[in-house]
Scaffold this active site. Structure first.
Site: not given
Length: 183
Positions: A115, A119, A140, A142
């Site tokens: 909508g 992605e 770095e 994460e």
């Protein structure tokens, strides 16, 4: 299908970040009227249903700022520009879990929120896992905890809302279906 198409008249990028960009598009509707659309552009992602030799699902627990909480998910990550999704799946599996796999099978691809966003996530099944000693490092920014869950434990995590995202719920339901078909 043409009777549903919205033609783009004008598009303006109002934000460009590390992961997404946001566009405001003026469109002509099928009835000739005009409207505006807010569109998020994303390079796409992969997600990996990784099954250990002990038949456990490899998961990562991580904090999701948008939710202000941690959730447990299957390993996943963003595609780099022009990157082959299968190569990205191998990379993300290793970076997030230290596992490498012997086989990787594309199960499906789906749009996460059509909508307002483009992605697409490519979901892979990884088997023949082994731990790699000197695996690739996490990004770095994460931080993750690794969990290995049985299917029953994963189902309970869904009930407890520890697993709360669509790609991981898809993974669990896929595994449930495969188990049911095998009986």
């Amino acid at each position: 299908m043409d009777n549903l198409e919205e033609k783009t008249i004008h598009s303006e990028e109002i934000f460009s970040g590390k992961v997404i960009s946001l566009q405001i598009q003026e469109v002509e509707l099928p009835n000739g009227k005009k409207s505006k659309r807010e569109i998020i552009k994303h390079p796409g992602a992969v997600a990996v249903i990784a099954i250990t030799n002990e038949n456990k699902i490899v998961m990562v627990e991580q904090y999701r700022k948008a939710l202000e909480r941690t959730i447990v998910e299957i390993p996943a990550g963003k595609l780099e520009k022009g990157e082959d999704p299968a190569l990205c799946a191998h990379r993300e599996l290793e970076e997030e879990t230290s596992y490498v796999c012997e086989s990787l099978e594309l199960l499906t691809s789906f749009y996460t929120s059509p909508g307002f966003a483009d992605e697409i996530i490519h979901v892979y099944l990884a088997k023949g896992l082994s731990k790699k000693e000197n695996s690739a490092a996490l990004d770095e920014d994460e931080f993750v905890n690794i969990e290995e869950l049985t299917l029953d434990e994963a189902i309970q995590y869904m009930k407890d809302q520890k697993i709360y995202d669509a790609k991981t719920i898809y993974a669990i339901q896929y595994l449930q279906l495969q188990e049911a078909l095998a009986k």
